[in-house]
Design a protein around this motif. Structure first.
Motif, PDB file in Angstrom:
ATOM      1  N   SER A 361      14.029  35.781  27.208  1.00 44.74           N
ATOM      2  CA  SER A 361      14.256  35.387  28.593  1.00 44.74           C
ATOM      3  C   SER A 361      13.466  36.350  29.455  1.00 44.74           C
ATOM      4  CB  SER A 361      15.736  35.518  28.966  1.00 44.74           C
ATOM      5  OG  SER A 361      16.532  34.720  28.129  1.00 44.74           O
ATOM      6  N   PHE A 362      12.966  35.847  30.557  1.00 35.15           N
ATOM      7  CA  PHE A 362      12.209  36.724  31.454  1.00 35.15           C
ATOM      8  C   PHE A 362      12.483  36.333  32.898  1.00 35.15           C
ATOM      9  CE2 PHE A 362       7.984  36.943  33.782  1.00 35.15           C
ATOM     10  CZ  PHE A 362       8.234  38.194  34.300  1.00 35.15           C
ATOM     11  N   ALA A 363      12.993  37.267  33.665  1.00 35.70           N
ATOM     12  CA  ALA A 363      13.277  36.992  35.066  1.00 35.70           C
ATOM     13  C   ALA A 363      12.591  38.032  35.941  1.00 35.70           C
ATOM     14  CB  ALA A 363      14.784  37.033  35.304  1.00 35.70           C
ATOM     15  N   GLU A 364      11.990  37.542  36.997  1.00 33.04           N
ATOM     16  CA  GLU A 364      11.445  38.438  38.011  1.00 33.04           C
ATOM     17  C   GLU A 364      12.389  38.356  39.202  1.00 33.04           C
ATOM     18  OE1 GLU A 364       8.059  37.127  40.225  1.00 33.04           O
ATOM     19  OE2 GLU A 364       7.208  39.143  40.299  1.00 33.04           O
ATOM     20  N   ILE A 365      12.882  39.494  39.642  1.00 32.19           N
ATOM     21  CA  ILE A 365      13.866  39.498  40.712  1.00 32.19           C
ATOM     22  C   ILE A 365      13.195  39.847  42.033  1.00 32.19           C
ATOM     23  CG2 ILE A 365      15.929  40.688  41.580  1.00 32.19           C
ATOM     24  CD1 ILE A 365      16.761  40.888  38.577  1.00 32.19           C
ATOM     25  N   GLU A 380      21.477  39.952  41.592  1.00 31.35           N
ATOM     26  CA  GLU A 380      20.826  39.102  40.596  1.00 31.35           C
ATOM     27  C   GLU A 380      20.621  39.848  39.278  1.00 31.35           C
ATOM     28  OE1 GLU A 380      17.870  35.568  41.501  1.00 31.35           O
ATOM     29  OE2 GLU A 380      17.418  37.340  42.702  1.00 31.35           O
ATOM     30  N   GLY A 383      23.924  40.045  37.536  1.00 36.52           N
ATOM     31  CA  GLY A 383      24.304  38.732  37.001  1.00 36.52           C
ATOM     32  C   GLY A 383      23.519  38.389  35.751  1.00 36.52           C
ATOM     33  N   ILE A 384      22.238  38.705  35.774  1.00 33.06           N
ATOM     34  CA  ILE A 384      21.383  38.373  34.633  1.00 33.06           C
ATOM     35  C   ILE A 384      21.756  39.216  33.413  1.00 33.06           C
ATOM     36  CG2 ILE A 384      19.009  38.642  33.799  1.00 33.06           C
ATOM     37  CD1 ILE A 384      18.145  37.548  36.589  1.00 33.06           C
ATOM     38  N   GLY A 387      25.047  37.879  32.084  1.00 29.42           N
ATOM     39  CA  GLY A 387      24.901  36.578  31.425  1.00 29.42           C
ATOM     40  C   GLY A 387      24.194  36.698  30.088  1.00 29.42           C
ATOM     41  N   PHE A 388      23.145  37.493  30.076  1.00 36.66           N
ATOM     42  CA  PHE A 388      22.386  37.660  28.831  1.00 36.66           C
ATOM     43  C   PHE A 388      23.251  38.308  27.744  1.00 36.66           C
ATOM     44  CE2 PHE A 388      19.782  40.483  26.159  1.00 36.66           C
ATOM     45  CZ  PHE A 388      19.009  39.529  25.518  1.00 36.66           C
TER      46      PHE A 388
END
Lengths: 400, 219
Positions: A361-365, A380, A383-384, A387-388
């Motif tokens: 998974s990859f998120a940019e905040i 965020e 939360g990430i 969740g992960f």
């Protein structure tokens, strides 16, 4: 520089043993000590011993030893991730992330955080006493790498009887350790959270570190690293290094929002080099509080370790090979305004993982808080991470 | 009963089936063998990945919008922030059993390259897209002389993310061009019901509001 040993002895006796030396040898932390039978094999070729690792734990290890989370700290962090710091008296550096009910939930997970080798909070480093001389190592301490830090952590885990980690988590230099873990010991890592990090230190980042090191070494009180023995302290050099580095952890927008061009406690400029501006005053404060809790030589060693880090180079220049066949679950996170470890660096990790078919998974905040955002209350991010880890925990059977 | 549900990331209003799932996603998920490995390109808020998870599928996603990605990751889905046009190249050949592109084709810059990458990365590709040959769209252009806007495609021409519309027939032609074998195709009417399976292509092209294609590489 011409101080004779005898004179140094008197000086040492005169000054109270600095708190940093005391903390280096006798930390207010749990301690794992390794004697000559278990040396730490360093990348520079030295088999280092004896050595010790200072660490903190939170929560409890389950019967299957399957819920251990290792947190890797950043350059100026330490093992006091979620407790009151013994030197500064302040809260843990990641209180917001780690604790009961927090995303890294100590009611669920057994959280371990150890001081890195080369650090100054109780794991062997340049401020530790060299048993051969009875004085702090200073520059006699061998140069260490990110891989050495991770190798030391594996010895700690062996010492604790933990084979496999549920998660390895870290930001910045901590993220480098996470990536090294996943590359060197993939079978021991179930899930990994490298945050605001990179697989190599960029030329710009090496350049910033070099400025910081030169500031320390240019301080006449540094005494070629023998300041403890000579009873001096390179406070000014280290403070300047910290001030420079601190700017790189923020962003133009964040600095402007926080300080603008406002004056500090005055209406008009003083036409001097006093800290007229709030931002100057803030940086000076950052510098002067930092030197109270951090060792100048450690700063040299740890910045060096980051500079040397290049995961692709360790794998024939092909980053994907570093993660070949990995079964670890990854969650890579970056921040839009982080210009020290920009999103492009995280994306390179993601592409390498994709090439290996990894579960990633990859998120940019989006934030204007710069590199430091990983330490801050970013909903965020929290939360990430939660969740992960929940999802990975279900896959591991430790979260119902 | 079918109902109109609030906006998702690509479409303003979407038909939903019993259980609240988008009907085109239900169609797509039924084409996926349980237990397979799937990459969902343009996965939005992860609705399809969730549907697939229930079928024991090992699902991954790519999504362009930051909000979509962060929502997915917080739900524990393996989703990366990325762009179908640029990031598919980093995936190796045959990495997945299915690569899915649902309601995203028309928003890509190079749809043909995207389809070719999908067929390279996956053994199968599943593509769903709005049919620009639907009679209502044709009538709007014919009678009003303006760019058509429908419940499914509500944006004006100047703010739509959809830059490469095609009809079912157009898509068919491109599949032939890239050497894709068509294993299944379904056209859905505005209520999400599949049109008669043996209807001729012109009929689908006129009455299908959206289409779902299951493709594979020609051996």
């Amino acid at each position: 520089m011409s101080t004779t040993p005898a004179k140094a002895e008197t000086k040492k006796a005169e000054t109270k043993l600095p708190v940093l030396v005391r903390e280096a040898d006798h930390p207010r932390s749990q301690l794992a000590v390794f004697d000559h039978r278990k040396p730490l094999q360093l990348d520079c070729g030295v088999a280092f011993s004896p050595f010790q690792i200072a660490y903190q734990t939170y929560g409890s290890l389950d019967a299957e030893k399957s819920n251990a989370v290792l947190i890797c700290h950043a350059l100026t962090g330490d093992q006091h991730v979620a407790n009151v710091h013994p030197v500064t008296g302040k809260g843990g550096w990641w209180d917001i992330m780690v604790g009961p009910g927090r995303p890294i939930d100590t009611d669920r997970y057994f959280v371990i955080c150890s001081n890195v080798v080369g650090g100054c909070m109780g794991t062997s480093g340049p401020s530790s006493t060299n048993p051969l001389t009875g004085e702090p190592y200073g520059l006699d301490f061998p140069v260490i790498t990110i891989k050495d830090m991770v190798r030391a952590q594996t010895m700690l885990l062996d010492h604790l009887g933990i084979d496999s980690l549920f998660a390895v988590v870290g930001g910045s230099m901590g993220g480098m350790q996470v990536l090294e873990w996943c590359s060197s010991y993939p079978e021991r890592v179930f899930s990994a959270l490298p945050i605001a990090t990179a697989t190599r230190h960029s030329a710009q980042n090496i350049a910033f570190h070099e400025v910081g090191r030169q500031a320390v070494m240019a301080d006449p009180e540094w005494r070629n690293g023998r300041y403890f023995v000579e009873g001096t302290s390179p406070r000014r050099g280290l403070s300047v290094a910290r001030m420079g580095a601190h700017i790189t952890y923020l962003s133009d927008t964040a600095l402007h929002r926080k300080f603008g061009r406002r004056f500090q406690d005055r209406e008009n400029p003083t036409f001097s080099f006093e800290a007229d501006f709030e931002v100057e005053s803030y940086l000076r404060h950052q510098g002067s509080t930092f030197v109270e809790r951090f060792d100048a030589n450690s700063y040299l060693y740890l910045t060096r370790a980051m500079d040397y880090f290049d995961l692709a180079a360790d794998h024939g220049g092909v980053l994907a090979k570093a993660f070949k066949g990995t079964r670890t679950r990854f969650c890579v996170i970056s921040f839009t305004s982080d210009w020290l470890f920009p999103t492009s660096e995280s994306r390179a990790v993601v592409h390498a993982l994709n090439a290996g078919g990894a579960r990633v998974s990859f998120a940019e905040i989006e934030t204007d808080k710069g590199h430091d955002a990983f330490l801050l209350d970013e909903p965020e991010l929290l939360g990430i991470v939660r969740g992960f880890l929940d999802s990975a925990g279900r896959a591991r059977g430790i979260v119902r | 009963m079918l109902s109109r549900a609030p906006r998702d990331l690509t479409m303003a209003e979407t038909v939903r089936g019993p259980g609240g799932a988008r009907v085109d996603l239900l169609q797509v998920s039924e084409m996926v063998e349980p237990g397979s490995r799937v990459l969902d390109v343009g996965c939005g808020d992860g609705e399809l990945l969730r549907l697939l998870e229930a079928r024991g599928v090992d699902g991954r996603g790519i999504e362009l919008s930051r909000e979509g990605v962060n929502e997915c990751v917080a739900k524990g889905l393996a989703v990366v922030q990325g762009d179908a046009d640029t990031d598919l190249a980093s995936y190796p050949d045959d990495a997945f059993d299915y690569v899915i592109l649902s309601q995203t084709l028309q928003a890509t810059r190079r749809p043909r390259d995207v389809i070719e990458h999908m067929l390279r990365i996956g053994r199968h590709a599943i593509v769903s897209f709005p049919n620009f040959g639907h009679w209502r769209i044709r009538l709007q252009l014919l009678f009003y002389g303006r760019m058509p806007r429908t419940a499914n495609l509500p944006e004006t021409w100047y703010d739509t993310p959809n830059i490469h519309f095609c009809t079912i027939k157009d898509f068919n032609d491109m599949c032939a061009l890239v050497g894709a074998r068509m294993e299944r195709a379904v056209a859905l009417d505005p209520w999400g019901t599949a049109l008669k399976i043996d209807a001729p292509w012109w009929f689908w092209n006129l009455f299908g509001e959206q289409a779902v294609f299951l493709l594979s590489r020609k051996p």
